[in-house]
Design a protein around this motif. Sequence first.
Motif, PDB file in Angstrom:
ATOM      1  N   ASN A  19       8.175  -4.131  -2.545  1.00 16.58           N
ATOM      2  CA  ASN A  19       8.994  -3.056  -1.961  1.00 16.58           C
ATOM      3  C   ASN A  19       8.118  -1.963  -1.359  1.00 16.58           C
ATOM      4  OD1 ASN A  19      11.488  -4.138  -2.456  1.00 16.58           O
ATOM      5  ND2 ASN A  19      11.843  -2.994  -4.336  1.00 16.58           N
ATOM      6  N   HIS A  20       7.079  -1.576  -2.068  1.00 18.78           N
ATOM      7  CA  HIS A  20       6.191  -0.529  -1.563  1.00 18.78           C
ATOM      8  C   HIS A  20       5.439  -0.998  -0.317  1.00 18.78           C
ATOM      9  CE1 HIS A  20       7.117   2.028  -4.884  1.00 18.78           C
ATOM     10  NE2 HIS A  20       6.605   1.201  -5.781  1.00 18.78           N
ATOM     11  N   ILE A  21       4.968  -2.223  -0.334  1.00 18.18           N
ATOM     12  CA  ILE A  21       4.247  -2.753   0.837  1.00 18.18           C
ATOM     13  C   ILE A  21       5.173  -2.800   2.052  1.00 18.18           C
ATOM     14  CG2 ILE A  21       3.171  -4.842   1.800  1.00 18.18           C
ATOM     15  CD1 ILE A  21       1.976  -5.316  -1.025  1.00 18.18           C
ATOM     16  N   GLN A  22       6.431  -3.213   1.837  1.00 14.91           N
ATOM     17  CA  GLN A  22       7.388  -3.255   2.954  1.00 14.91           C
ATOM     18  C   GLN A  22       7.645  -1.853   3.503  1.00 14.91           C
ATOM     19  OE1 GLN A  22      10.636  -5.337   1.120  1.00 14.91           O
ATOM     20  NE2 GLN A  22       9.931  -7.327   1.862  1.00 14.91           N
ATOM     21  N   LEU A  23       7.745  -0.857   2.620  1.00 18.23           N
ATOM     22  CA  LEU A  23       7.934   0.523   3.078  1.00 18.23           C
ATOM     23  C   LEU A  23       6.735   0.988   3.905  1.00 18.23           C
ATOM     24  CD1 LEU A  23       9.523   2.554   0.145  1.00 18.23           C
ATOM     25  CD2 LEU A  23      10.350   2.387   2.481  1.00 18.23           C
ATOM     26  N   ILE A  24       5.536   0.724   3.414  1.00 17.75           N
ATOM     27  CA  ILE A  24       4.319   1.124   4.139  1.00 17.75           C
ATOM     28  C   ILE A  24       4.269   0.424   5.498  1.00 17.75           C
ATOM     29  CG2 ILE A  24       1.796   0.977   4.125  1.00 17.75           C
ATOM     30  CD1 ILE A  24       2.034   1.323   0.995  1.00 17.75           C
ATOM     31  N   ASN A  25       4.539  -0.869   5.520  1.00 14.16           N
ATOM     32  CA  ASN A  25       4.574  -1.604   6.798  1.00 14.16           C
ATOM     33  C   ASN A  25       5.613  -1.014   7.743  1.00 14.16           C
ATOM     34  OD1 ASN A  25       2.531  -3.441   6.514  1.00 14.16           O
ATOM     35  ND2 ASN A  25       3.817  -5.001   5.563  1.00 14.16           N
ATOM     36  N   GLY A  26       6.771  -0.640   7.211  1.00 17.51           N
ATOM     37  CA  GLY A  26       7.821  -0.042   8.028  1.00 17.51           C
ATOM     38  C   GLY A  26       7.370   1.275   8.646  1.00 17.51           C
ATOM     39  N   TYR A  27       6.738   2.116   7.848  1.00 16.50           N
ATOM     40  CA  TYR A  27       6.242   3.402   8.371  1.00 16.50           C
ATOM     41  C   TYR A  27       5.172   3.174   9.438  1.00 16.50           C
ATOM     42  CZ  TYR A  27       8.634   6.023   4.677  1.00 16.50           C
ATOM     43  OH  TYR A  27       9.569   6.580   3.866  1.00 16.50           O
ATOM     44  N   ILE A  28       4.267   2.224   9.199  1.00 12.57           N
ATOM     45  CA  ILE A  28       3.205   1.944  10.168  1.00 12.57           C
ATOM     46  C   ILE A  28       3.819   1.402  11.465  1.00 12.57           C
ATOM     47  CG2 ILE A  28       1.232   0.430  10.661  1.00 12.57           C
ATOM     48  CD1 ILE A  28       0.497   0.739   7.638  1.00 12.57           C
ATOM     49  N   ALA A  29       4.800   0.492  11.348  1.00 15.12           N
ATOM     50  CA  ALA A  29       5.448  -0.076  12.535  1.00 15.12           C
ATOM     51  C   ALA A  29       6.146   1.000  13.361  1.00 15.12           C
ATOM     52  CB  ALA A  29       6.438  -1.168  12.119  1.00 15.12           C
ATOM     53  N   MET A  30       6.681   2.051  12.707  1.00 20.06           N
ATOM     54  CA  MET A  30       7.368   3.133  13.411  1.00 20.06           C
ATOM     55  C   MET A  30       6.398   4.229  13.860  1.00 20.06           C
ATOM     56  SD  MET A  30      10.966   3.532  11.311  1.00 20.06           S
ATOM     57  CE  MET A  30      10.212   3.912   9.753  1.00 20.06           C
ATOM     58  N   GLY A  31       5.097   4.041  13.548  1.00 21.36           N
ATOM     59  CA  GLY A  31       4.102   5.041  13.936  1.00 21.36           C
ATOM     60  C   GLY A  31       4.106   6.269  13.039  1.00 21.36           C
ATOM     61  N   LYS A  32       4.740   6.177  11.897  1.00 23.54           N
ATOM     62  CA  LYS A  32       4.804   7.318  10.981  1.00 23.54           C
ATOM     63  C   LYS A  32       3.657   7.208   9.966  1.00 23.54           C
ATOM     64  CE  LYS A  32       9.731   7.979  11.496  1.00 23.54           C
ATOM     65  NZ  LYS A  32      11.025   8.124  10.855  1.00 23.54           N
ATOM     66  N   MET A  33       2.447   7.430  10.489  1.00 23.11           N
ATOM     67  CA  MET A  33       1.246   7.255   9.670  1.00 23.11           C
ATOM     68  C   MET A  33       1.178   8.274   8.530  1.00 23.11           C
ATOM     69  SD  MET A  33       0.124   4.613  10.998  1.00 23.11           S
ATOM     70  CE  MET A  33      -1.439   4.417  10.206  1.00 23.11           C
ATOM     71  N   GLU A  34       1.664   9.484   8.798  1.00 22.51           N
ATOM     72  CA  GLU A  34       1.622  10.508   7.748  1.00 22.51           C
ATOM     73  C   GLU A  34       2.475  10.081   6.548  1.00 22.51           C
ATOM     74  OE1 GLU A  34       2.829  15.125   7.432  1.00 22.51           O
ATOM     75  OE2 GLU A  34       1.586  14.581   9.150  1.00 22.51           O
ATOM     76  N   LYS A  35       3.652   9.501   6.816  1.00 26.09           N
ATOM     77  CA  LYS A  35       4.509   9.023   5.727  1.00 26.09           C
ATOM     78  C   LYS A  35       3.869   7.846   5.003  1.00 26.09           C
ATOM     79  CE  LYS A  35       9.053  10.660   6.730  1.00 26.09           C
ATOM     80  NZ  LYS A  35      10.328  10.505   6.119  1.00 26.09           N
ATOM     81  N   ALA A  36       3.211   6.954   5.756  1.00 28.64           N
ATOM     82  CA  ALA A  36       2.540   5.812   5.132  1.00 28.64           C
ATOM     83  C   ALA A  36       1.421   6.294   4.212  1.00 28.64           C
ATOM     84  CB  ALA A  36       1.975   4.877   6.207  1.00 28.64           C
ATOM     85  N   HIS A  37       0.640   7.266   4.683  1.00 30.32           N
ATOM     86  CA  HIS A  37      -0.455   7.805   3.851  1.00 30.32           C
ATOM     87  C   HIS A  37       0.106   8.533   2.629  1.00 30.32           C
ATOM     88  CE1 HIS A  37      -3.822   6.713   6.348  1.00 30.32           C
ATOM     89  NE2 HIS A  37      -3.189   7.168   7.422  1.00 30.32           N
ATOM     90  N   SER A  38       1.196   9.259   2.816  1.00 27.43           N
ATOM     91  CA  SER A  38       1.816   9.970   1.693  1.00 27.43           C
ATOM     92  C   SER A  38       2.300   8.989   0.625  1.00 27.43           C
ATOM     93  CB  SER A  38       2.982  10.827   2.206  1.00 27.43           C
ATOM     94  OG  SER A  38       3.642  11.441   1.136  1.00 27.43           O
ATOM     95  N   LEU A  39       2.915   7.890   1.071  1.00 26.15           N
ATOM     96  CA  LEU A  39       3.394   6.881   0.120  1.00 26.15           C
ATOM     97  C   LEU A  39       2.218   6.224  -0.605  1.00 26.15           C
ATOM     98  CD1 LEU A  39       5.665   5.291  -1.184  1.00 26.15           C
ATOM     99  CD2 LEU A  39       5.673   3.780   0.804  1.00 26.15           C
ATOM    100  N   ILE A  40       1.148   5.950   0.117  1.00 22.52           N
ATOM    101  CA  ILE A  40      -0.043   5.366  -0.517  1.00 22.52           C
ATOM    102  C   ILE A  40      -0.607   6.341  -1.556  1.00 22.52           C
ATOM    103  CG2 ILE A  40      -2.445   4.675  -0.107  1.00 22.52           C
ATOM    104  CD1 ILE A  40      -1.409   3.531   2.632  1.00 22.52           C
ATOM    105  N   ASP A  41      -0.669   7.632  -1.211  1.00 25.18           N
ATOM    106  CA  ASP A  41      -1.142   8.634  -2.175  1.00 25.18           C
ATOM    107  C   ASP A  41      -0.248   8.662  -3.420  1.00 25.18           C
ATOM    108  OD1 ASP A  41      -3.214   9.319  -0.489  1.00 25.18           O
ATOM    109  OD2 ASP A  41      -2.211  11.122   0.295  1.00 25.18           O
ATOM    110  N   ASP A  42       1.081   8.580  -3.214  1.00 25.12           N
ATOM    111  CA  ASP A  42       2.020   8.550  -4.354  1.00 25.12           C
ATOM    112  C   ASP A  42       1.772   7.327  -5.236  1.00 25.12           C
ATOM    113  OD1 ASP A  42       3.199  10.874  -3.465  1.00 25.12           O
ATOM    114  OD2 ASP A  42       4.971   9.876  -2.614  1.00 25.12           O
ATOM    115  N   LEU A  43       1.521   6.185  -4.596  1.00 19.72           N
ATOM    116  CA  LEU A  43       1.291   4.954  -5.367  1.00 19.72           C
ATOM    117  C   LEU A  43      -0.010   5.033  -6.159  1.00 19.72           C
ATOM    118  CD1 LEU A  43       2.499   2.335  -2.752  1.00 19.72           C
ATOM    119  CD2 LEU A  43       3.645   3.049  -4.853  1.00 19.72           C
TER     120      LEU A  43
END
Length: 176
Positions: A19-43
């Motif tokens: 689930n987390h990997i899919q969320l990160i992939n989704g953020y990256i696909a939408m160009g929302k790198m800040e959200k992807a990095h934030s989620l990685i930091d949370d994990l």
Amino acid sequence: MEQKDVVNVLRHYRHDVLNHIQLINGYIAMGKMEKAHSLIDDLVRQAKNESHVSNLNMNRFAEEILTFNWYPHAFFLSFEVVSSSNDWSKWEEVIVSFFKAMMALFDTYAVTGEDQQVFVMINDINGKGLEIDFHGTLSTDGKWHEDIRKIKVTYAHNLTQFEWNESECYVKFNVE
């Protein structure tokens, strides 16, 4: 742990990781790198807390808190460990008992379908203990007052603070 239990734990863990990997992939696909990095930091922060709780020498408590969100509840549980001690085993029984009592209370009285959060802080900053903080909506009708009274009586020696209203409940529980 029996093989069936190990397989079940791995199944839940794999589900969460995917689930987390899919969320990160989704953020990256939408160009929302800040959200992807934030989620990685949370994990990363979550993994460190899971490691800390696993190192408190309270295996039953670690199992309770690490698997809590795998089962249906009216709220989401998060936690943080701030402790320089690695051996809380002496207090495990009372901590597990109190934790279960509070989670059962919130499961009974938290209004379902709303954004409900419980945060548990395990710390030894001013003595060893737990702080449990609920935010959401509580239905305080019915037996709420009686159930609160029972918890206060049962854990009178450990409770140093117990405050609540219909949208918050904060409890401080010391073991030392």
